[in-house]
Design an enzyme around this catalytic site. Sequence first.
Site, PDB file in Angstrom:
ATOM      1  N   GLY A 166       0.813  -1.210   0.000  1.00  0.00           N
ATOM      2  CA  GLY A 166       0.000   0.000   0.000  1.00  0.00           C
ATOM      3  C   GLY A 166       0.839   1.250   0.000  1.00  0.00           C
ATOM      4  N   GLY A 198       0.645   5.520   1.149  1.00  0.00           N
ATOM      5  CA  GLY A 198      -0.031   6.601   1.845  1.00  0.00           C
ATOM      6  C   GLY A 198       0.517   7.914   1.338  1.00  0.00           C
ATOM      7  N   MET A 224       2.730   9.750   2.697  1.00  0.00           N
ATOM      8  CA  MET A 224       4.156   9.910   2.966  1.00  0.00           C
ATOM      9  C   MET A 224       4.981   8.690   2.582  1.00  0.00           C
ATOM     10  SD  MET A 224       5.865  10.844   6.579  1.00  0.00           S
ATOM     11  CE  MET A 224       7.568  10.515   6.881  1.00  0.00           C
ATOM     12  N   VAL A 269       4.564   0.812   1.550  1.00  0.00           N
ATOM     13  CA  VAL A 269       4.872  -0.367   2.348  1.00  0.00           C
ATOM     14  C   VAL A 269       4.909  -1.576   1.425  1.00  0.00           C
ATOM     15  CG1 VAL A 269       4.164  -1.831   4.285  1.00  0.00           C
ATOM     16  CG2 VAL A 269       3.760   0.644   4.381  1.00  0.00           C
ATOM     17  N   LYS A 290       8.615  -0.392   5.205  1.00  0.00           N
ATOM     18  CA  LYS A 290       8.059   0.928   4.894  1.00  0.00           C
ATOM     19  C   LYS A 290       9.184   1.854   4.472  1.00  0.00           C
ATOM     20  CE  LYS A 290       5.159   4.642   6.700  1.00  0.00           C
ATOM     21  NZ  LYS A 290       4.314   5.074   7.812  1.00  0.00           N
ATOM     22  N   ASP A 341      -2.938   9.544  12.936  1.00  0.00           N
ATOM     23  CA  ASP A 341      -3.649   9.077  11.729  1.00  0.00           C
ATOM     24  C   ASP A 341      -4.370   7.756  12.015  1.00  0.00           C
ATOM     25  OD1 ASP A 341      -4.537   9.290   9.112  1.00  0.00           O
ATOM     26  OD2 ASP A 341      -2.759   8.305   8.267  1.00  0.00           O
TER      27      ASP A 341
END
Length: 161
Positions: free
Chosen positions: A36, A38, A40, A43, A58, A151
């Site tokens: 995935g 995000g 920033m 991963v 990550k 988050d």
Amino acid sequence: MNCLLLDTTENWEIELSLDETLTTEELIPELIAELGKGAMGVVYKARQTGLNRVVALKMILNADFAGSQAVARFNDEAQSVASVDHPNIIKVYQVGTFAGKPFLSMEFVPGGSLDNRIGKSPQDPSQSARLVARIARGMAHVHRKDIVHRDLKPANILLAG
């Protein structure tokens, strides 16, 4: 069902190793798949070759263009998560750089996110209450260490099974 929390943020240098007995060669990851992205970070599912274990790796998204503030924020996140030891919080294995880019190697959780699990379907109230209690225990532990998640949402709650 256990829950674990994850914040979605060719040279090998180990800046911090929680597995201090490992050599550099044992820590080099083999990327398996992207899990995935995000705002920033990205991963990956990866294999830590020396220990033959699957990890979540990550890295900063577009690390080549990341400024010093983004790298500092990423490193702060890594240090914060690495300082937590709780059954409802994902475990960090290493923090360092890979191919000149910062990385965070963490426990791989195969159950997917809470967001994917619940979809748009109604959930059993008692099972949901138990899950929320586990999440609350993990977050309470993190807050006692003066760490704020910033988050917390279903997409960032990973389920172990």
